[in-house]
Design an enzyme around this catalytic site. Structure first.
Site, PDB file in Angstrom:
ATOM      1  N   THR A  65       0.558  11.362  -0.337  1.00 31.95           N
ATOM      2  CA  THR A  65       1.615  11.578  -1.319  1.00 31.95           C
ATOM      3  C   THR A  65       2.957  11.688  -0.599  1.00 31.95           C
ATOM      4  OG1 THR A  65       1.478  14.004  -1.305  1.00 31.95           O
ATOM      5  CG2 THR A  65      -0.024  12.831  -2.773  1.00 31.95           C
ATOM      6  N   LYS A  69       4.444   8.615   2.676  1.00 32.78           N
ATOM      7  CA  LYS A  69       3.937   7.256   2.455  1.00 32.78           C
ATOM      8  C   LYS A  69       4.503   6.242   3.445  1.00 32.78           C
ATOM      9  CE  LYS A  69       2.935   8.070  -2.427  1.00 32.78           C
ATOM     10  NZ  LYS A  69       3.161   7.646  -3.821  1.00 32.78           N
ATOM     11  N   GLY A 129      16.105   4.675 -10.236  1.00 31.22           N
ATOM     12  CA  GLY A 129      15.756   5.206  -8.927  1.00 31.22           C
ATOM     13  C   GLY A 129      15.582   4.083  -7.923  1.00 31.22           C
ATOM     14  N   ASN A 153      20.675   3.504  -9.948  1.00 29.96           N
ATOM     15  CA  ASN A 153      20.460   4.677  -9.116  1.00 29.96           C
ATOM     16  C   ASN A 153      21.740   5.489  -9.072  1.00 29.96           C
ATOM     17  OD1 ASN A 153      18.568   6.044  -7.174  1.00 29.96           O
ATOM     18  ND2 ASN A 153      20.277   5.707  -5.775  1.00 29.96           N
ATOM     19  N   GLY A 247       3.637  10.613 -16.290  1.00 33.26           N
ATOM     20  CA  GLY A 247       2.913   9.815 -15.321  1.00 33.26           C
ATOM     21  C   GLY A 247       1.490  10.229 -15.047  1.00 33.26           C
TER      22      GLY A 247
END
Length: 279
Positions: A65, A69, A129, A153, A247
């Site tokens: 996570t 990553k 984002g 963004n 999500g």
């Protein structure tokens, strides 16, 4: 002779909130598989040593996570095209000789949208984002053949760099990439708005402006990649459309892809979200 139980873990910082062990245990139960799955909190500076230790301890697979990553991408000996372009790995397989990486976030998002009967083919998408979360899903969004993906963004330069990086892949798939300012001056019909920021962790305000919300209709879909509560993004979206999702479905679906990578089995995800609520 007893069959050796495969060992798995999810790594992150912080990691206490992770639902990955529960999800993988539910998947394993479907196939009567015995496995070990731990949550391990790891700082970025300890990541490479930790992977070496886990490999020596006989771990077979690791979920990764944020914010690890990109480090996971760097440590792999082999990665998929998806991970190579995204520069992100959230699923590691520790074989005898190699560390193999893949990214399942984008497929998790697309599979959840499909489960909700949301098609992106030929549609206008706004991706909010330009950090790791957005980069982790844009490959699969482009492969889904939308008409256009608009990027925005808070720091618009990051969105412009993202557009430049993904332009060749988007052109190859006949998808138009555009950058727009958060304070949109013209009306665009957005079929799907995806919040890939973590703004809700540090702010009570939505990451997009009223001018963008005013582009929504009651058939527009708003999807926040965060889960666990109604975010400011979701609360504002509900004023325009009832098609608002967090999500949690993406989390379950990306875990299902990881499970398939490790076990070569396709778990049923339909009731997992409900099962998680009663655990």
């Amino acid at each position: 002779m007893n069959k050796k139980i495969k060992k798995f873990a999810v790594l992150g910082h912080p990691i206490k909130h992770s639902l990955s062990p529960q999800i993988h245990f539910l998947f394993a139960n479907e196939f009567s598989i015995d496995l070990e799955y731990k949550k391990i909190d790891i700082d970025q500076e300890d990541f490479f040593d930790s992977i070496a230790n886990l490999k020596s301890e006989g771990f077979y697979g690791l979920n990764i996570t944020m914010p690890l990553k990109y480090l996971a991408f760097q440590i792999c000996d082999e990665v998929t095209e998806r991970s190579s372009l995204c520069k992100s790995v959230n699923t590691i397989t520790l074989s005898d000789k190699k560390i193999i990486g893949d990214s399942t976030d984008g497929r998790g998002l697309i599979n959840d949208l499909n489960k909700k009967s949301i098609s992106i083919d030929g549609k206008n998408i706004l991706l909010v984002g330009a950090g790791g979360a957005a980069s982790g899903v844009i490959y699969d969004l482009i492969q889904g053949k939308p008409k256009q993906i608009f990027l925005t963004n808070r720091t618009i330069n990051k969105a412009s760099k993202m557009q430049e990086y993904w332009k060749l892949f988007a052109d190859k798939n006949q998808v138009i990439l555009k950058v727009i300012d958060l304070n949109l001056q013209k009306k665009i019909n957005f079929d799907l708005v995806i919040n890939a920021t973590s703004a809700s962790l540090s702010s009570k305000d939505s990451p997009i402006s009223n001018s963008i919300y005013n582009c929504l209709t009651n058939s527009s879909v708003c999807y926040d990649m965060m889960y666990g509560s109604k975010t400011p993004f979701m609360k504002e979206a509900y004023k325009k459309t009832d098609l608002v999702y967090d999500g949690i479905g993406m989390l379950v679906e990306q875990a299902a892809v990881s499970f398939n990578i490790w076990h070569h089995l396709n778990p049923i995800t339909k009731n997992i979200e409900e099962d998680l609520k009663i655990l």
